[in-house]
Design a protein around this motif. Structure first.
Motif, short mmCIF file in Angstrom:
data_model
loop_
_atom_site.label_atom_id
_atom_site.label_comp_id
_atom_site.label_asym_id
_atom_site.label_seq_id
_atom_site.Cartn_x
_atom_site.Cartn_y
_atom_site.Cartn_z
N ASP A 143 0.79 -1.23 0.00
CA ASP A 143 0.00 0.00 0.00
C ASP A 143 0.82 1.28 0.00
OD1 ASP A 143 -2.31 -1.46 -0.09
OD2 ASP A 143 -2.46 -1.58 2.09
N TYR A 144 1.55 1.57 1.08
CA TYR A 144 2.26 2.85 1.07
C TYR A 144 3.74 2.71 0.74
CZ TYR A 144 2.65 1.45 5.99
OH TYR A 144 2.85 0.75 7.15
N ARG A 152 0.23 2.23 -8.12
CA ARG A 152 -1.08 2.87 -7.96
C ARG A 152 -1.19 4.10 -8.85
NH1 ARG A 152 -3.58 2.13 -2.26
NH2 ARG A 152 -3.27 0.06 -3.11
N ASN A 160 1.05 -7.36 -1.92
CA ASN A 160 1.79 -7.67 -0.70
C ASN A 160 3.06 -8.44 -1.08
OD1 ASN A 160 2.66 -8.33 1.81
ND2 ASN A 160 0.74 -9.24 2.49
N GLY A 163 4.79 -10.61 1.42
CA GLY A 163 3.88 -11.51 2.12
C GLY A 163 3.34 -12.60 1.22
N ASP A 164 3.73 -12.56 -0.05
CA ASP A 164 3.22 -13.54 -1.01
C ASP A 164 4.35 -14.50 -1.38
OD1 ASP A 164 2.44 -14.95 -3.20
OD2 ASP A 164 1.54 -13.25 -4.25
N PRO A 252 7.07 -15.82 3.87
CA PRO A 252 6.05 -16.60 4.56
C PRO A 252 6.22 -18.11 4.31
CG PRO A 252 5.15 -15.49 2.64
CD PRO A 252 6.55 -15.03 2.78
N VAL C 189 -8.33 -1.10 -3.23
CA VAL C 189 -8.69 -0.86 -1.83
C VAL C 189 -7.75 0.18 -1.23
CG1 VAL C 189 -8.84 -1.92 0.45
CG2 VAL C 189 -9.57 -3.19 -1.59
N TRP C 192 -8.63 -1.20 4.42
CA TRP C 192 -9.15 -2.52 4.68
C TRP C 192 -10.04 -2.51 5.91
CZ3 TRP C 192 -8.52 -6.08 1.01
CH2 TRP C 192 -7.48 -5.91 0.10
N THR C 251 -4.52 -9.97 1.23
CA THR C 251 -4.03 -11.34 1.12
C THR C 251 -2.53 -11.36 1.42
OG1 THR C 251 -3.69 -10.99 -1.20
CG2 THR C 251 -5.71 -12.12 -0.59
N GLY C 252 -2.02 -12.55 1.62
CA GLY C 252 -0.60 -12.69 1.92
C GLY C 252 -0.32 -12.45 3.39
N ALA C 253 0.96 -12.57 3.73
CA ALA C 253 1.34 -12.42 5.13
C ALA C 253 1.27 -10.95 5.53
CB ALA C 253 2.76 -12.95 5.32
N ILE C 254 0.74 -10.68 6.72
CA ILE C 254 0.66 -9.31 7.22
C ILE C 254 1.73 -9.11 8.29
CG2 ILE C 254 -0.77 -7.67 8.49
CD1 ILE C 254 -3.19 -9.00 7.07
N THR C 258 4.85 -3.73 10.97
CA THR C 258 4.35 -2.53 10.30
C THR C 258 2.85 -2.36 10.46
OG1 THR C 258 4.16 -3.77 8.24
CG2 THR C 258 6.17 -2.50 8.56
N THR C 261 1.64 0.88 12.03
CA THR C 261 1.70 2.00 11.10
C THR C 261 0.52 1.96 10.13
OG1 THR C 261 4.04 1.47 11.17
CG2 THR C 261 3.38 3.30 9.76
N ASP C 262 0.19 0.77 9.65
CA ASP C 262 -0.99 0.62 8.78
C ASP C 262 -2.21 1.23 9.44
OD1 ASP C 262 0.66 -0.75 7.13
OD2 ASP C 262 -0.50 -2.60 7.07
N LYS C 267 -4.85 2.76 6.91
CA LYS C 267 -4.92 1.74 5.86
C LYS C 267 -5.81 0.57 6.26
CE LYS C 267 -2.04 3.75 3.10
NZ LYS C 267 -2.54 4.34 1.85
#
Lengths: 305, 332, 427
Positions: A143-144, A152, A160, A163-164, A252, C189, C192, C251-254, C258, C261-262, C267
């Motif tokens: 996102d940021y 964007r 992500n 994270g993917d 991950p 998005v 979330w 989706t994916g690992a969060i 961070t 901060t989200d 966010k």
């Protein structure tokens, strides 16, 4: 009689002389040898030794033969990190070498802003891996992060990246290539500057174009450098795991984990020191094979002046 | 057919080594030597002819073609570099046929030419060696072989012998000259060694500070130097030049004689014995005069001698600029 | 000569004096501690240590910040194996089995004086559970937490939801999240609904969901786990569905690190995170936010979390006593209240909430007691033998599921199988 005695005495004297010369050499080598033995050879042997014993938590360690190695072969995570490491090596080594060569050839020419470019290309190398990892962590943040912001801007959705499991390895590869290429560029740059300019002139008199010259002269003359760099890059791909600590912790689900990082986890998170020793022996074996290949096989095949 | 014409060519870098509106012609099949001290512009001139540098002004013609704007390859020349510029990763054979390969010459033709050239330069037994396994003279021959295999009508040589020892240099000199004549090449040969120039050249161009000091056959430069610079540059030892009245007077060492009576009073400073002859260095009113004497000369330093010469052997130069005078007042 | 003797004598006296005070009066303690949440907590610790030393001049404490929990554990263990362990440390409450297996720590009961029993009973029982095995107390709660739900009240208002009514059930959270998701013109998005972190402490979040589904993940002796139980699988399925089915979570690992901060950047409208982050969120939030207990499926619930004090076996009896003195000082009601206010962690004793400072604080910031109130539903954090390895196995399974590499069922089956292999030898 006298002559015979002299003849028989001569080899003895020669032997003593040779021994003296040898002793001298050994004495000179001693400090380095002691350091190497203490901090390299002994730990390797100790690691090998421990890898044949049980962990001995609450009880004495017992000899278990190759049980730890059998366990390793049945360990899915081991196979995964090994696979990851191969992918990582096969992607980073050629890519960083190609990029390094490209940059070196580019900044070797007389162009304006050459020193600035050289500096720019070399900067990533000067930065510590931890700092680099932090910078790129910001690029990849969903996102940021910079990457997502750019995407964007062009109307794509964010991703992500770390994270993917499908993208995390590529992300790390790109970063490591970026980090390593500048370092290798310096070697290429130095090598390029040892190629006498007359070679280029001689070739141009003979009608060789820029590409022909690069392919048939520059590239072969850079081969020793390329060999040196690729061995280094290959070894680095097994040695460099700092970025994992900062960026993914191997996740991950081990998608970005490498052998050395797994060893760290086993040793310092699981406290399974014997299994860590087993994995370490495996890693050392891999590195040894690489080194031996270089010294025994490749060095002979590649021209050195 | 393949003569070279350099016309009003200039090139500067704002420093030393440039050339300023030079012009000359090398006739087809001739060996032209560009001679001069370092920084005089001789190598620049050669590189301009080769197309390795671009001219600032002027034109260069080879074999009647204006090649000023052409690349080196398009000029149909071959070149030998001072450092030989051999490709260290290629063996002797591959070095020699490098240009043929570039031009896509077929294998059969390549091999035939290689055999011929290797024979010519005496490398047939060394074809598989790498340059690093060769002696200096052998490397020189490889460079030579690479230059002649293309059978280019023009061959350029940039101080090709300066890295060899004296004996080898002498040998190669004859060999290069022989090859040049046998193959009928037009050759431009750069050197700072006047002996090489004198022995090899059909024509010598002596350069100084980016311009041509004198252009002529070797004997012309020797016998009729156009300036005191030429006079001092050509000949070993060079011409003796002393101020005389409002001009400079030059006389070659072999034309000075030690006289029993009369003569200019001088004092022997040293004697260099060369075998066939000796050079007696004398002090003449503060000026050094070299005198060539046949055979061994036993004069001791400090000996008083008288010097003399025949007036037909003297050369006169202007005091300013050093130009040759044909009309100067002569001593009697 | 005279002068000479005098000088020597003086020097000798000084040495003797220094020596005397060193052995007879001051006990040196080294403590490693981690920081796993936001905010300048090292300063807070240093300040508290300074004050302790002023009040107890005979004890010198060197507090060493050693990174996150894992780093601190690593540091303590390597120091121990290298022969120079700290005398006490703040480590995961769940590292207990590992520390016992490594023969590293001593029970606290034997070190406290006559009034010790009363002190040990003054803590919240939920926090003591992780530290008690059989009859012994092995660790003292210090920076303890539960997971809470942080939510953005402004976002709630914007989405037409009542900002004073955070979701109380799983279904509610999913429904409300759908309303909270915001998209830009091109359908991407920009906010979330909810985020649950899946790196670092994924096992902890899974445990919370499992508890809410009325499923415990381990037995008391720390050698059995129940990852592949139907209810655990349901818990992970709900988590995965939030992103894959309901599309209210990325989706994916969060990233654990961070995520705060989200949330602060808007966010995500809601996040699950440790209460230890409360003060950091409070200090940085530019919007109104609320804190709620985690929503329920079968029941409310959260695992406890955070760090306890441990006293190391290799310390001298004198040092061990001094360590306990320090721990008692640090967990006294005033200090517990101060630590809670400055960090957001739950104060470890009920008495801390009766102090003036805490009362005043809670009045102005009622969010501060949510985690405490949640304690009545809390369950001890997943703690078994070979914790490091088991956490890794569960984290991998969680990540495999949230990234879609495996179904929750497959991921947890595999985790169970691997865990069985590890825990077998402790039965």
């Amino acid at each position: 009689m006298v002559a015979a005695a002299m003849i028989s005495a001569r080899p003895k004297t020669a032997k003593r002389l040779r021994w003296a010369a040898n002793a001298n050499a050994w004495l000179l080598l001693l400090p380095a040898l002691v350091l190497l033995a203490t901090f390299t050879h002994y730990p390797i042997l100790a690691t090998l030794y421990h890898s044949f014993f049980s962990l001995g938590r609450s009880g004495p360690a017992t000899f278990v033969g190759i049980e730890n190695y059998q366990a390793m072969l049945e360990d899915d995570v081991f196979w995964q990190v090994l696979r990851n490491n191969l992918v990582f090596a096969l992607a980073t080594v050629p890519a960083s070498i190609a990029l390094a060569l490209l940059m070196a050839v580019w900044v070797d020419r007389k162009i304006t802003g050459r020193s600035f470019l050289r500096l720019a290309f070399f900067t990533p190398t000067v930065l510590p891996m931890i700092a680099v990892a932090n910078i790129w962590l910001f690029f990849y943040t969903p996102d940021y992060g910079l990457l997502d912001q750019i995407l964007r801007f062009f109307g794509f959705s964010g991703h992500n990246w770390l994270g993917d499991p499908g993208t995390v390895m590529t992300c790390l590869i790109v970063m490591v290539v970026w980090k390593e290429a500048g370092f290798f560029m310096i070697f290429y740059l130095a090598a390029l500057q040892t190629i006498p300019p007359e070679l280029k002139e001689a070739a141009s008199v003979e009608g060789a174009g820029r590409w022909y010259f690069f392919r048939r002269v520059t590239l072969p003359l850079l081969m020793p450098t390329t060999l040196f760099i690729s061995i280094n890059a290959l070894i680095n791909s097994f040695k460099l795991v700092d970025q994992l600590v900062i960026m993914t912790k191997g996740g991950p689900n081990n998608a970005s984990s490498l052998l050395l990082y797994y060893i760290y986890e086993v040793a310092f998170n699981f406290w399974d020191t014997t299994y860590a020793a087993t994995l370490t022996v495996t890693l050392i074996a891999i590195l040894a094979v690489i080194a031996i290949t270089k010294f025994v096989y490749l060095d002979r095949r590649i021209h050195y002046q | 057919m393949s003569e070279i014409v350099v016309d009003a060519v200039s090139k500067t870098w704002g420093g030393v080594g440039g050339v300023d509106r030079i012009g000359f012609k090398a006739d087809a099949g001739q060996l032209l030597v560009l001679l001069g001290p370092s920084g005089c512009g001789k190598s620049t001139t050669l590189r301009l002819i080769a197309g390795l540098e671009e001219v600032d002004a002027g034109t260069i013609m080879i074999g009647g073609r204006d090649v000023t704007a052409l690349s080196p390859a398009e000029r149909r020349i071959s070149m030998v570099f001072q450092s030989y510029a051999l490709f260290p990763h290629l063996n002797v054979a591959e070095n020699i046929i490098f240009g043929l390969r570039v031009r896509g010459v077929g294998r059969g033709e390549r091999d035939a030419k290689l055999r011929k050239v290797a024979d010519l330069v005496g490398l047939s037994h060394l074809l598989d060696r790498k340059p690093s396994q060769l002696s200096g003279g052998q490397r020189q021959r490889v460079a030579l072989g690479r230059a002649i295999i293309a059978e280019a009508p023009v061959c350029l040589m940039d101080e090709p012998l300066s890295n060899l020892d004296a004996k080898l240099r002498h040998e190669m000199r004859t060999e290069i000259r022989g090859l040049q004549q046998r193959l009928g090449m037009t050759m431009v040969y750069v050197t700072h060694d006047q002996t090489e120039a004198m022995t090899m050249a059909d024509r010598v161009i002596l350069m100084r500070d980016g311009h041509i000091e004198q252009n002529g056959a070797p004997h012309e430069l020797y016998n009729e130097p156009a300036s005191d610079f030429t006079a001092r540059f050509i000949g070993t030892p060079p011409m003796n030049i002393i101020p005389w009245k409002d001009q400079l007077l030059g006389v070659r060492p072999e034309h000075v004689v030690l006289m029993e009576r009369d003569g200019l009073p001088a004092q022997v400073r040293a004697v260099e014995y060369l075998g066939a002859d000796s050079i007696v260095l004398c002090d003449l009113e503060g000026e050094t005069m070299a005198v060539r004497q046949a055979g061994y000369c036993s004069l001791q330093p400090g000996t008083k001698v008288g010097l003399g010469w025949d007036n037909r052997h003297i050369h006169l130069f202007e005091k300013d600029g050093g130009k040759r005078r044909h009309d100067g007042a002569r001593p009697h | 000569m005279k002068f000479y003797t005098k000088a020597l004598l003086a020097a000798g006296m000084i040495t003797a004096a220094g020596w005397g005070s060193g052995t007879a009066h001051a006990v040196d303690l080294t403590m490693y501690y981690p920081v796993a949440v936001g905010g300048p907590l090292t300063n807070v610790v240093d300040d508290m240590v300074q004050r302790f030393q002023k009040e107890n001049p005979d004890i010198k404490v060197q507090a060493v910040y050693a990174g996150n929990y894992t780093d601190t554990m690593t540091k303590a263990m390597t120091a121990m194996k290298g022969g120079q362990p700290p005398q006490l440390s703040v480590l995961f409450s769940t590292d207990l089995f590992t520390l016992m297996d490594e023969n590293a720590i001593v029970p606290i009961d034997d070190l406290v004086g006559a009034d010790g029993k009363g002190w040990l009973d003054s803590f919240y029982p939920a926090f003591m559970e992780n530290g008690r095995i059989g009859e012994k107390t092995w660790s003292i709660p210090f920076q303890r937490s539960t997971i809470v739900l942080y939510y953005n009240k402004d976002a709630f208002k914007e989405a037409g939801l009542d900002p004073e009514k955070p979701p109380a059930t799983w279904a509610e959270m999913a429904e409300m999240s759908k309303k909270l998701v915001k998209k830009d013109a091109s359908g991407n998005v920009t906010r979330w609904g909810v985020e649950i972190p899946s790196t670092g402490y994924g096992y902890w979040m899974l445990q919370a969901l499992a508890i809410e589904n009325d499923q415990r993940l381990m037995n008391e002796t720390g050698n059995k786990v129940s990852f592949n139980e139907k209810k655990t699988v349901e818990a992970l399925q709900y988590w995965v569905d939030l992103s894959r089915k309901d599309q209210v979570m990325p989706t994916g690992a969060i990233e654990w690190g961070t995520l705060r901060t989200d949330f602060l950047e808007g966010k995500t409208a809601m996040m699950w995170h440790t209460t230890g982050n409360l003060t950091a969120v409070k200090d940085a939030a530019k919007f109104n936010f609320g804190v709620a207990m985690l929503p329920a499926k079968e029941r409310r619930g959260s695992p406890t979390g955070g760090g306890n004090f441990y006293v190391f076996k290799s310390a001298t009896p004198e040092q061990q006593k001094a360590a306990v003195t320090f721990i008692r000082w640090m967990t006294s009601p005033e200090r517990a209240a101060e630590w809670s206010i400055k960090s957001g962690y739950v104060a470890v004793t009920p008495k801390a909430y009766e102090t003036e400072a805490m009362k005043t604080y809670v009045q102005g910031f009622p969010q501060a007691v949510v985690a405490r109130d949640q304690l009545q539903y809390a369950v001890p954090e997943l703690s078994v033998h070979e914790n490091g390895r088991i956490y890794k196995i569960v984290n991998d399974a969680v990540q495999a599921a949230v990234t879609g590499a495996q179904t929750p069922q497959d991921a947890l089956e595999s985790a169970q199988k691997q865990s069985e292999r590890v825990l077998n030898r402790y039965r």
